[in-house]
Write a protein that holds these residues in place. Structure first.
Motif, PDB file in Angstrom:
ATOM      1  N   PRO A   3      67.699  30.794  88.394  1.00 33.09           N
ATOM      2  CA  PRO A   3      68.882  31.591  88.071  1.00 33.09           C
ATOM      3  C   PRO A   3      69.716  30.961  86.977  1.00 33.09           C
ATOM      4  N   ILE A   4      69.972  31.723  85.928  1.00 34.10           N
ATOM      5  CA  ILE A   4      70.921  31.327  84.899  1.00 34.10           C
ATOM      6  C   ILE A   4      71.977  32.409  84.866  1.00 34.10           C
ATOM      7  N   VAL A   5      73.162  32.051  85.309  1.00 35.61           N
ATOM      8  CA  VAL A   5      74.242  33.020  85.418  1.00 35.61           C
ATOM      9  C   VAL A   5      75.029  33.025  84.124  1.00 35.61           C
ATOM     10  N   GLY A   6      75.160  34.179  83.525  1.00 32.24           N
ATOM     11  CA  GLY A   6      75.808  34.287  82.225  1.00 32.24           C
ATOM     12  C   GLY A   6      77.290  33.968  82.284  1.00 32.24           C
ATOM     13  N   ASP A 285      76.838  26.684  73.610  1.00 27.26           N
ATOM     14  CA  ASP A 285      76.949  27.527  74.800  1.00 27.26           C
ATOM     15  C   ASP A 285      75.922  27.065  75.832  1.00 27.26           C
ATOM     16  N   LEU A 286      76.386  26.773  77.040  1.00 21.76           N
ATOM     17  CA  LEU A 286      75.496  26.210  78.065  1.00 21.76           C
ATOM     18  C   LEU A 286      74.407  27.185  78.483  1.00 21.76           C
ATOM     19  N   ALA A 290      70.470  26.430  78.186  1.00 17.51           N
ATOM     20  CA  ALA A 290      69.595  26.450  79.365  1.00 17.51           C
ATOM     21  C   ALA A 290      68.441  27.426  79.177  1.00 17.51           C
ATOM     22  N   GLY A 291      68.716  28.553  78.544  1.00 23.19           N
ATOM     23  CA  GLY A 291      67.674  29.545  78.326  1.00 23.19           C
ATOM     24  C   GLY A 291      66.578  29.077  77.396  1.00 23.19           C
ATOM     25  N   TYR A 295      61.273  23.899  80.554  1.00 15.77           N
ATOM     26  CA  TYR A 295      60.818  23.494  81.886  1.00 15.77           C
ATOM     27  C   TYR A 295      61.895  23.658  82.954  1.00 15.77           C
ATOM     28  N   LEU A 296      62.946  24.393  82.635  1.00 17.45           N
ATOM     29  CA  LEU A 296      64.031  24.525  83.597  1.00 17.45           C
ATOM     30  C   LEU A 296      63.557  25.144  84.911  1.00 17.45           C
ATOM     31  N   ASP A 297      62.628  26.094  84.819  1.00 18.60           N
ATOM     32  CA  ASP A 297      62.133  26.728  86.039  1.00 18.60           C
ATOM     33  C   ASP A 297      61.397  25.743  86.933  1.00 18.60           C
TER      34      ASP A 297
END
Length: 329
Positions: A3-6, A285-286, A290-291, A295-297
């Motif tokens: 989850p990446i919350v905008g 912008d974080l 992150a997007g 390998y964030l997932d």
């Protein structure tokens, strides 16, 4: 992908208004958090002082390398987040959060520093979420001493990414209106294999997407820089066996020092390159950063830092690295 919350995209601003401050305009309660552990929270000080000067409520936090399990039970405000104040009992030889709290108190500044335990993404996000609710946080700025948090994963060298990217992933999943990453200490991570032409390449890509908020130099004679240098010197005295190499170089850069500026035996045998770029915040912008992390997932469901490190290593074994370009100058 986890989850990446905008968050609200950074507002455009005129040339005479730094985009970092434009993005934080109207924020009532700002959390500045050291992303990579150790003394990273010290890199937040110039920004914190500037915001305090504007009357903004600012809270300081840090992903901690201190053995927090040694702290008394009454300092824990939630699992994995401790409230550190000048009088907090704990290790004498290394406790950056308390050292900073004592320095803040001596200068009549808000003297609480929140310390996050060194965990994986899921518990760290829960710790952040607790502070967001308890403190009414409406803006978070992750602060990196260095720039390795800007690596997306396929660069020739990542520096020391585990703590930085854990912090990035944890905050990316929070529903907070403004989420930024600001790096202080450009060039420092070369010691850990980061090729800074790739840092610039990544910043250019973020700029194309509207996620780069530019660089903001810290005036060396300004109150922010003077107090920051004093805090770093105080930390050096309090932690003589483990002074911060990162903060020491940044402090030297804010003084106008240049080149191989040696200030601790820890850098003996290394050639330093202190320069003015180390004294500038590079802000992005974080959510957009992150997007772009490849390998964030893979680390989203981690609960421990060893898991994070192992999954980054496994990812690196499966990919082809981007070939870095040499600086042409």
């Amino acid at each position: 992908m986890g989850p990446i919350v905008g968050s609200t995209p950074p507002a455009s601003s005129p040339l005479d208004t730094p985009p970092l401050f434009a993005a934080l305009h109207g924020a009532r309660s700002v959390l500045l958090a050291g992303a990579g552990g150790g003394f990273d929270v010290y890199a937040a000080l110039p920004l914190a002082i500037a915001l305090w000067n504007r009357g903004v409520t600012v809270h300081l936090a840090n992903l901690s390398f201190t053995p927090l399990e040694m702290l008394d039970l009454d300092v824990w405000t939630a699992p994995d987040v401790a409230v550190v104040r000048p009088e907090t009992a704990g290790p004498e030889e290394y406790f950056p959060e308390r050292t900073l709290a004592r320095w803040l108190a001596a200068h009549d500044l808000p003297a609480t520093v929140y310390a996050f335990a060194r965990t994986g993404v899921q518990p760290l996000r829960a710790a952040y979420q607790h502070l967001v609710g308890e403190l009414g946080i409406d803006a978070i700025v992750l602060i990196d001493g260095g720039t390795d948090i800007l690596m997306r994963g396929d660069e020739s060298g990542l520096g020391t990414p585990a703590e930085d990217i854990t912090s990035l992933a944890a905050v990316a999943g929070l529903d907070v209106p403004v989420k930024l990453v600001s790096c202080l200490g450009f060039g420092i991570d070369a010691y850990h294999g980061v090729v800074h032409s790739q840092v610039l390449e990544n910043l250019a890509a973020l700029d194309r997407d509207g996620g780069y908020l530019g660089m903001l130099s810290i005036p060396g004679a300004g109150r922010e820089a003077v107090l920051y240098r004093d805090a770093v010197a105080d930390a050096h005295r309090a932690t003589p066996m483990r002074p911060s190499i990162v903060q020491g170089q940044i402090a030297a850069a804010t003084r106008g020092d240049f080149g191989d500026v040696q200030f601790t035996r820890r850098t003996a045998g290394s050639t330093l390159f202190v320069n003015p770029l180390m004294a500038a915040y590079f802000t992005v912008d974080l959510v957009m950063l992150a997007g772009r992390c490849l390998y964030l997932d893979r680390i989203e469901q981690t609960v421990g830092m060893r898991q994070v490190a192992a999954r980054i290593e496994a990812f690196r074994e499966d990919i082809t690295f981007r070939t870095p370009r040499a600086f042409p100058h």
